[in-house]
Scaffold this active site. Structure first.
Site, mmCIF file in Angstrom:
data_model
loop_
_atom_site.group_PDB
_atom_site.id
_atom_site.type_symbol
_atom_site.label_atom_id
_atom_site.label_comp_id
_atom_site.label_asym_id
_atom_site.label_seq_id
_atom_site.Cartn_x
_atom_site.Cartn_y
_atom_site.Cartn_z
ATOM 1 N N ASP A 87 -0.574 -40.769 -35.486
ATOM 2 C CA ASP A 87 -0.184 -42.171 -35.560
ATOM 3 C C ASP A 87 0.017 -42.667 -36.987
ATOM 4 O OD1 ASP A 87 -0.106 -42.769 -32.766
ATOM 5 O OD2 ASP A 87 -2.286 -42.660 -32.741
ATOM 6 N N ASP A 148 3.647 -40.913 -27.172
ATOM 7 C CA ASP A 148 3.560 -41.962 -28.189
ATOM 8 C C ASP A 148 4.149 -41.507 -29.527
ATOM 9 O OD1 ASP A 148 1.458 -41.759 -26.228
ATOM 10 O OD2 ASP A 148 0.396 -43.419 -27.171
#
Length: 373
Positions: A87, A148
């Protein structure tokens, strides 16, 4: 309607800056945020909201607040604080890259390039993937990808544009191809996660971490795919990515409930208390806006996607936004984090707030956010 919603949203950003100086939001139950340090995967969304608020309003206070965090993000990447995950793109595309895009800051550019190198180090050549979680020898996650990650790839594509170093482009492209092949099912639905055997590099199995069950379609994962593959097409011009994004968008739209804001999983049995995920609908609105921008004016899907954008955004503004709660810290009610894990199943999610504001401002002004130039 859009103007009023934006002005309410950026006022809430301003209030949060004033009430929680030098602090960043963390997810907690109770219709509020917990304000603390830069040690999670979500802090970039808050900085991105400051930049959107500045670009919309031209009020210097938003710019000054966003810039004040750059040293913090620089320190984090230099000391590798809680960065054993993919991330890094969420963190640095919306902070350092955003600052560079808006102000031309060379310091911000240098921080973003260091972050891109840190993300590059998570690439596992034998499998052709960017490892989602944990260190390389992690016994559970050493070969894991999650959907994601598609929204983290723009940091790598940007690094290639800045440096000319092909390595960044190549691993982003390879990871997008792997995600397309193994995370997207034939009907346009998606797995949340897929696992490869690090020893043999063989594809092992698809499953979920936050969805209802391994074979279900977690709605936020679907939204990451819609927006992520559209962005991958923008950078690579690989037409298959555009088609995958469109296919996933149709799957999402065809399964919307009556009020056009999704539940947390498309396959969960619906009961009166089944949680929604307004953040998934906000992300998808951004993805559909991107698709509409990419499609030919005569493409029949444009009308379908434009109607879905208006339906979902009107519902978010009128039924899910916190415009009726003056002191609210979040912008959207009824978002969910990790329902299976009983973690914040019905609360504010800072990423939902960011994408809601990105969609509103894109609709109203054409400002597109910070995923590409």
């Amino acid at each position: 309607m859009w103007k009023n919603a934006i002005e309410d949203a950026i006022l809430k950003v301003k209030n949060n800056i004033a009430k929680h100086p030098n602090k960043l939001p963390h997810i907690i139950e109770g219709q509020r945020y917990e304000w603390g340090e830069n040690d999670d995967w979500i802090e970039g969304f808050y900085i991105g909201m400051m930049w959107l608020a500045y670009e919309y309003s031209h009020e210097s206070s938003y710019k000054e607040a966003a810039e004040s965090f750059l040293a913090n993000f620089k320190d984090r990447v230099e000391r590798h604080v809680a960065l054993d995950h993919h991330d890094i793109g969420f963190l640095y595309s919306l902070s350092a890259v955003a600052q560079w895009r808006v102000t031309g800051s060379q310091e911000a550019r240098a921080v973003a390039l260091q972050a891109a190198e840190t993300l590059y180090d998570r690439f596992r050549p034998a499998m052709g993937i960017i490892q989602a979680w944990g260190k390389e020898d992690d016994p559970e996650n050493g070969g894991r990808i999650i959907i994601d990650c598609l929204l983290n790839l723009p940091l790598l594509f940007w690094a290639y544009e800045q440096t000319g170093e092909r390595k960044y482009y190549d691993i982003a492209y390879q990871h997008a191809l792997k995600s397309q092949k193994f995370l997207v099912r034939g009907d346009g639905s998606s797995y949340h996660t897929f696992y490869f055997d690090p020893k043999t590099a063989h594809a092992f199995r698809g499953g979920t971490h936050q969805g209802y069950e391994d074979g279900s379609t977690w709605t936020r994962g679907q939204s990451w795919g819609i927006y992520g593959f559209a962005l991958a097409y923008r950078y690579t011009k690989d037409a298959s990515f555009l088609e995958t994004s469109k296919q996933m968008a149709h799957y999402f739209i065809q399964r919307l409930p009556e009020d056009h804001v999704v539940y947390w999983d498309f396959d969960v049995p619906l009961e009166e208390a089944t949680p929604r995920d307004s953040s998934a609908s906000a992300i998808t609105a951004c993805g559909l806006l991107e698709l509409v921008d990419l499609l030919d004016v005569n493409d029949p899907d444009r009308n379908i996607f434009e109607k879905a954008i208006l339906d979902s955004m009107e519902s978010l503004v009128n039924k899910y936004a916190t415009t009726d709660i003056e002191d609210a810290e979040g912008l959207l009610k009824h978002a969910s984090y990790h329902v299976r894990g009983d973690r914040a199943p019905d609360d504010y999610m800072i990423w939902g707030d960011y994408y809601y504001l990105e969609a509103l401002i894109r609709i109203q002004t054409g400002i597109k956010g910070y995923w590409y130039e």
